[in-house]
Design a protein around this motif. Structure first.
Motif, PDB file in Angstrom:
ATOM      1  N   ILE A  97      -1.059  47.675 102.953  1.00  0.00           N
ATOM      2  CA  ILE A  97       0.760  48.044 102.516  1.00  0.00           C
ATOM      3  C   ILE A  97       1.550  47.427 103.420  1.00  0.00           C
ATOM      4  N   GLY A  98       2.314  46.638 103.060  1.00  0.00           N
ATOM      5  CA  GLY A  98       3.432  46.128 103.798  1.00  0.00           C
ATOM      6  C   GLY A  98       4.612  46.997 103.994  1.00  0.00           C
ATOM      7  N   LEU A  99       5.174  47.499 104.962  1.00  0.00           N
ATOM      8  CA  LEU A  99       6.554  48.271 104.830  1.00  0.00           C
ATOM      9  C   LEU A  99       7.803  47.649 105.759  1.00  0.00           C
ATOM     10  N   VAL A 100       8.560  47.203 104.921  1.00  0.00           N
ATOM     11  CA  VAL A 100       9.720  46.263 105.651  1.00  0.00           C
ATOM     12  C   VAL A 100      10.894  47.256 105.288  1.00  0.00           C
ATOM     13  N   SER A 101      11.635  47.586 106.740  1.00  0.00           N
ATOM     14  CA  SER A 101      12.771  48.409 106.577  1.00  0.00           C
ATOM     15  C   SER A 101      13.838  47.297 107.092  1.00  0.00           C
ATOM     16  N   ILE A 102      14.788  47.401 106.199  1.00  0.00           N
ATOM     17  CA  ILE A 102      15.737  46.307 106.249  1.00  0.00           C
ATOM     18  C   ILE A 102      17.064  46.823 106.761  1.00  0.00           C
ATOM     19  N   SER A 103      17.446  46.998 108.024  1.00  0.00           N
ATOM     20  CA  SER A 103      19.003  47.610 108.329  1.00  0.00           C
ATOM     21  C   SER A 103      19.292  46.859 109.611  1.00  0.00           C
ATOM     22  N   ARG A 137       7.355  46.093 109.135  1.00  0.00           N
ATOM     23  CA  ARG A 137       8.436  45.221 110.055  1.00  0.00           C
ATOM     24  C   ARG A 137       9.888  45.809 109.948  1.00  0.00           C
ATOM     25  N   LEU A 138      10.553  45.764 110.783  1.00  0.00           N
ATOM     26  CA  LEU A 138      11.919  46.206 110.894  1.00  0.00           C
ATOM     27  C   LEU A 138      12.850  45.045 111.134  1.00  0.00           C
ATOM     28  N   ILE A 139      13.644  44.635 110.352  1.00  0.00           N
ATOM     29  CA  ILE A 139      14.636  43.464 110.346  1.00  0.00           C
ATOM     30  C   ILE A 139      16.068  43.814 109.925  1.00  0.00           C
ATOM     31  N   ALA A 140      16.949  42.792 110.283  1.00  0.00           N
ATOM     32  CA  ALA A 140      18.112  42.660 109.864  1.00  0.00           C
ATOM     33  C   ALA A 140      18.324  42.526 108.625  1.00  0.00           C
TER      34      ALA A 140
END
Length: 202
Positions: A12-18, A51-54
């Motif tokens: 599972i890929g988890l991408v938090s976009i903030s 992944r935690l990205i803008a």
């Protein structure tokens, strides 16, 4: 987090976009909420890549492509960036990397959330297929994430509205991914009888 049967585990890929969380202004809540939820909801082997990205479309696109094409994720969930604001570009990035649109997921996510807040109609969440992976845009708040995945339940636990995750295991089956089993008390996966494994309820 399960580590058994690695050859059949769900990746599972988890991408938090903030913007602010990626800059360290505040702590991300989306990824921890999702990992906690999967710990309660899954009965079969799984692990996550995070992944935690803008809020930046090229960055989101690169993360989704990496998770699916390079790391081989079966399921990718994003949180955040789905509203109408100028910086909310998660749906645009998701569509840009998609092979197929799965419109039912976005429709159902909004329908579920409308049971709780009228502003759910402002959400542009969607679901797509890239290669052999399902990509879903989820809300950013832990409470909304749980409601979207699990659905609406009465005080006695009776399911009033199914959450979207009830359909996810069978979708992964159709994409030739691992067989995913869930904890019925959290969310009950649905499969046609012909698709169920012997000894499995779903």
């Amino acid at each position: 987090m399960s580590t058994l049967g690695a050859d059949q585990e769900l990746l599972i890929g988890l991408v938090s976009i903030s913007d602010r969380a990626s800059q360290g202004v505040y702590q991300d809540q989306g990824i921890p909420a999702l990992e906690d939820w999967f710990g309660r909801a899954l009965r079969s082997p799984w692990r996550t890549v995070t992944r935690l990205i803008a809020d930046d479309q090229p960055s989101i696109e690169r993360a989704l492509i990496e998770l699916v094409d390079e790391l081989g994720c079966n399921l990718v969930l994003t949180t955040g960036g789905t509203g109408p604001a100028a910086r909310d570009v998660t749906p645009e990035a998701t569509l840009a990397v998609a092979d197929k649109l799965m419109p039912g997921f976005g429709e159902e996510m909004r329908r579920i959330s409308l049971n709780f807040v009228p502003t759910a109609i402002l959400s542009r969440q969607l679901g797509v297929i890239r290669g052999r992976a399902l990509i879903l845009n989820l809300p950013g708040q832990p409470k909304s994430i749980r409601e979207t995945l699990e659905g609406v339940k009465a005080a006695d636990g009776t399911v009033l509205v199914n959450g979207i995750f009830a359909a996810v295991p069978y979708c992964i089956d159709l994409l030739a991914g691992p067989y995913v089993e869930t904890a019925d008390e959290v969310v009950k996966a649905f499969r046609p009888k012909s698709a169920r494994r012997p000894g499995s309820a779903a």
